[in-house]
Design a protein around this motif. Sequence first.
Motif, PDB file in Angstrom:
ATOM      1  N   VAL A 231     -12.648   0.557   8.386  1.00 22.83           N
ATOM      2  CA  VAL A 231     -12.772  -0.812   8.904  1.00 22.83           C
ATOM      3  C   VAL A 231     -12.030  -0.942  10.237  1.00 22.83           C
ATOM      4  O   VAL A 231     -12.607  -1.348  11.257  1.00 22.83           O
ATOM      5  N   SER A 232     -10.746  -0.549  10.261  1.00 19.10           N
ATOM      6  CA  SER A 232     -10.010  -0.632  11.539  1.00 19.10           C
ATOM      7  C   SER A 232     -10.619   0.314  12.574  1.00 19.10           C
ATOM      8  O   SER A 232     -10.692  -0.012  13.764  1.00 19.10           O
TER       9      SER A 232
ATOM     10  N   TRP B 121       0.713   4.668   3.731  1.00 18.77           N
ATOM     11  CA  TRP B 121       1.610   4.061   2.740  1.00 18.77           C
ATOM     12  C   TRP B 121       2.918   3.684   3.445  1.00 18.77           C
ATOM     13  O   TRP B 121       3.527   4.484   4.170  1.00 18.77           O
TER      14      TRP B 121
ATOM     15  N   ILE C 163      -7.906  -3.719   6.679  1.00 18.96           N
ATOM     16  CA  ILE C 163      -7.360  -4.834   7.464  1.00 18.96           C
ATOM     17  C   ILE C 163      -8.319  -6.029   7.342  1.00 18.96           C
ATOM     18  O   ILE C 163      -9.502  -5.861   7.037  1.00 18.96           O
TER      19      ILE C 163
ATOM     20  N   LEU D 124      -8.566  -1.154   0.895  1.00 20.32           N
ATOM     21  CA  LEU D 124      -7.259  -1.564   1.440  1.00 20.32           C
ATOM     22  C   LEU D 124      -7.376  -1.863   2.932  1.00 20.32           C
ATOM     23  O   LEU D 124      -6.504  -1.507   3.728  1.00 20.32           O
TER      24      LEU D 124
ATOM     25  N   GLY E  25      -4.158   6.530   9.035  1.00 21.33           N
ATOM     26  CA  GLY E  25      -4.579   5.860   7.796  1.00 21.33           C
ATOM     27  C   GLY E  25      -5.845   5.075   8.061  1.00 21.33           C
ATOM     28  O   GLY E  25      -5.799   3.920   8.463  1.00 21.33           O
TER      29      GLY E  25
ATOM     30  N   ASP F 178      -1.056   2.671   9.506  1.00 27.14           N
ATOM     31  CA  ASP F 178      -1.518   1.921   8.324  1.00 27.14           C
ATOM     32  C   ASP F 178      -1.656   2.856   7.126  1.00 27.14           C
ATOM     33  O   ASP F 178      -2.634   2.800   6.387  1.00 27.14           O
TER      34      ASP F 178
ATOM     35  N   LYS G 284     -13.348   8.878   0.962  1.00 23.00           N
ATOM     36  CA  LYS G 284     -13.228   7.835   1.993  1.00 23.00           C
ATOM     37  C   LYS G 284     -13.715   8.371   3.343  1.00 23.00           C
ATOM     38  O   LYS G 284     -14.357   7.658   4.110  1.00 23.00           O
TER      39      LYS G 284
ATOM     40  N   ASP H 127       0.858  -1.166   0.000  1.00 21.05           N
ATOM     41  CA  ASP H 127       0.000   0.000   0.000  1.00 21.05           C
ATOM     42  C   ASP H 127       0.900   1.223   0.000  1.00 21.05           C
ATOM     43  O   ASP H 127       1.085   1.884   1.007  1.00 21.05           O
TER      44      ASP H 127
ATOM     45  N   SER I 114      -8.778   5.065   5.866  1.00 27.40           N
ATOM     46  CA  SER I 114      -9.556   4.694   4.677  1.00 27.40           C
ATOM     47  C   SER I 114     -11.050   4.859   4.973  1.00 27.40           C
ATOM     48  O   SER I 114     -11.459   5.893   5.492  1.00 27.40           O
TER      49      SER I 114
ATOM     50  N   GLU J 271      -7.484  10.563   7.758  1.00 19.48           N
ATOM     51  CA  GLU J 271      -7.577  10.148   6.351  1.00 19.48           C
ATOM     52  C   GLU J 271      -7.613  11.414   5.490  1.00 19.48           C
ATOM     53  O   GLU J 271      -8.291  12.369   5.837  1.00 19.48           O
ATOM     54  N   ARG J 272      -6.884  11.391   4.363  1.00 17.90           N
ATOM     55  CA  ARG J 272      -6.879  12.598   3.534  1.00 17.90           C
ATOM     56  C   ARG J 272      -7.819  12.532   2.327  1.00 17.90           C
ATOM     57  O   ARG J 272      -8.101  13.549   1.723  1.00 17.90           O
TER      58      ARG J 272
ATOM     59  N   ASP K 183      -4.146  15.764   5.467  1.00 19.64           N
ATOM     60  CA  ASP K 183      -2.869  15.057   5.452  1.00 19.64           C
ATOM     61  C   ASP K 183      -2.455  14.676   6.870  1.00 19.64           C
ATOM     62  O   ASP K 183      -2.485  15.506   7.789  1.00 19.64           O
ATOM     63  N   VAL K 184      -2.044  13.442   7.042  1.00 18.73           N
ATOM     64  CA  VAL K 184      -1.761  12.928   8.389  1.00 18.73           C
ATOM     65  C   VAL K 184      -0.594  13.669   9.049  1.00 18.73           C
ATOM     66  O   VAL K 184      -0.582  13.858  10.266  1.00 18.73           O
TER      67      VAL K 184
HETATM   68  C1  LIG Z   1      -4.118   0.770   3.924  1.00 19.33           C
HETATM   69  S1  LIG Z   1      -5.267   2.075   3.887  1.00 19.33           S
HETATM   70  C2  LIG Z   1      -5.902   2.106   5.537  1.00 19.33           C
HETATM   71  C3  LIG Z   1      -6.870   0.992   5.815  1.00 19.33           C
HETATM   72  C4  LIG Z   1      -7.616   1.140   7.128  1.00 19.33           C
HETATM   73  N1  LIG Z   1      -6.716   1.141   8.254  1.00 19.33           N
HETATM   74  C5  LIG Z   1      -8.615   0.015   7.264  1.00 19.33           C
HETATM   75  O1  LIG Z   1      -8.341  -0.996   7.880  1.00 19.33           O
HETATM   76  O2  LIG Z   1      -9.705   0.162   6.718  1.00 19.33           O
HETATM   77  C6  LIG Z   1      -4.191   3.458   3.887  1.00 19.33           C
HETATM   78  C7  LIG Z   1      -4.923   4.786   3.878  1.00 19.33           C
HETATM   79  O3  LIG Z   1      -3.983   5.806   4.256  1.00 19.33           O
HETATM   80  C8  LIG Z   1      -4.340   6.992   3.579  1.00 19.33           C
HETATM   81  N2  LIG Z   1      -3.164   7.847   3.539  1.00 19.33           N
HETATM   82  C9  LIG Z   1      -1.971   7.595   2.929  1.00 19.33           C
HETATM   83  N3  LIG Z   1      -1.136   8.622   3.081  1.00 19.33           N
HETATM   84  C10 LIG Z   1      -1.807   9.555   3.826  1.00 19.33           C
HETATM   85  C11 LIG Z   1      -1.485  10.839   4.321  1.00 19.33           C
HETATM   86  N4  LIG Z   1      -0.287  11.392   4.087  1.00 19.33           N
HETATM   87  N5  LIG Z   1      -2.405  11.507   5.045  1.00 19.33           N
HETATM   88  C12 LIG Z   1      -3.622  10.953   5.294  1.00 19.33           C
HETATM   89  N6  LIG Z   1      -3.999   9.744   4.853  1.00 19.33           N
HETATM   90  C13 LIG Z   1      -3.097   9.048   4.118  1.00 19.33           C
HETATM   91  C14 LIG Z   1      -4.781   6.512   2.199  1.00 19.33           C
HETATM   92  O4  LIG Z   1      -5.624   7.456   1.568  1.00 19.33           O
HETATM   93  C15 LIG Z   1      -5.471   5.184   2.520  1.00 19.33           C
HETATM   94  O5  LIG Z   1      -6.875   5.336   2.582  1.00 19.33           O
END
Ligand SMILES: C[S@@+](CC[C@H](N)C(=O)[O-])C[C@H]1O[C@@H](n2cnc3c(N)ncnc32)[C@H](O)[C@@H]1O
Length: 238
Positions: free
Chosen positions: A105-106, A174, A76, A74, A100, A172, A131, A63, A102, A126-127, A154-155
């Motif tokens: 789910v988590s 990238w 868990i 994406l 992160g 969780d 989502k 991811d 999404s 989440e950005r 942005d996180v």
């Molecule tokens: C693997 S998914 C998370 C899955 C989630 N934990 C779940 O179980 O449903 C990763 C998420 O991180 C978010 N993400 C990635 N980089 C980010 C950032 N810099 N700021 C905010 N969100 C970010 C993506 O948009 C994506 O939806």
Amino acid sequence: MSSPGTALLNRLHEQSTAETMARARAQFHGSSEELADLAEQYGALVPRLRGRFLRENGLSSEDAESSQGVELLLAISAGMGQFLRNMVLAHRPSRILELGSSCGVSTLYFAEALRTLGSGTVIATERDAAKCAQLREHIRTAGVESYVDLREGDVFKTVAELGGTFDIVFIDIWADAYLRLFRQVEPLLRPGSIVLADNMYTAEDAVQAYKHYLEHSPRFSSTTLDFESGVEFTVVVS
Ligand SMILES: C[S@@+](CC[C@H](N)C(=O)[O-])C[C@H]1O[C@@H](n2cnc3c(N)ncnc32)[C@H](O)[C@@H]1O
């Protein structure tokens, strides 16, 4: 979990599995039968061999930044969700930071466990705006809104605005950004805080810097759980 929450999670897990299979089908150059065979072999592997197996077969589950903007959950797995739930029930956190989220789910597993305890908050981050809209709808459906504080954006910016300490942090986003994010989260940790990071096996190469940092810092005691996609389990010592 309450029945609306259970039904919702079952649906989201099914959707996420279907999306993952569709992504594999798009990446794979062989026949459907060969892909089904690979999926069976993958399921039978010990978790730590899964990332390499995917790479060797031209499939990617990393991811990474390249997944940005892709409309995938994406999420868990149910097994990982149950693990997060148990972590909350055992550690009884007041504050959880989920990096992160999404479509949530988590977040739903964390929030439901907090509801069982009767208190606590999970800050979800989440950005992706679409989502975030789905996450809001999901926590409403499951009836756990009062346990979730969603910060859209942005996180790195979100974390910069946080104060206090967190009892549990779940990473969780990238995988190639784990270390940079962890360094930013460090001031929000206290002795006894637990940091969980997903995809240690499925994004084996991208997380090397993160693992190396943890292994060489006396402030942290860390081990990789040979479970699901590989979970880094880190305890803050001092
Ligand atoms: C693997 S998914 C998370 C899955 C989630 N934990 C779940 O179980 O449903 C990763 C998420 O991180 C978010 N993400 C990635 N980089 C980010 C950032 N810099 N700021 C905010 N969100 C970010 C993506 O948009 C994506 O939806």
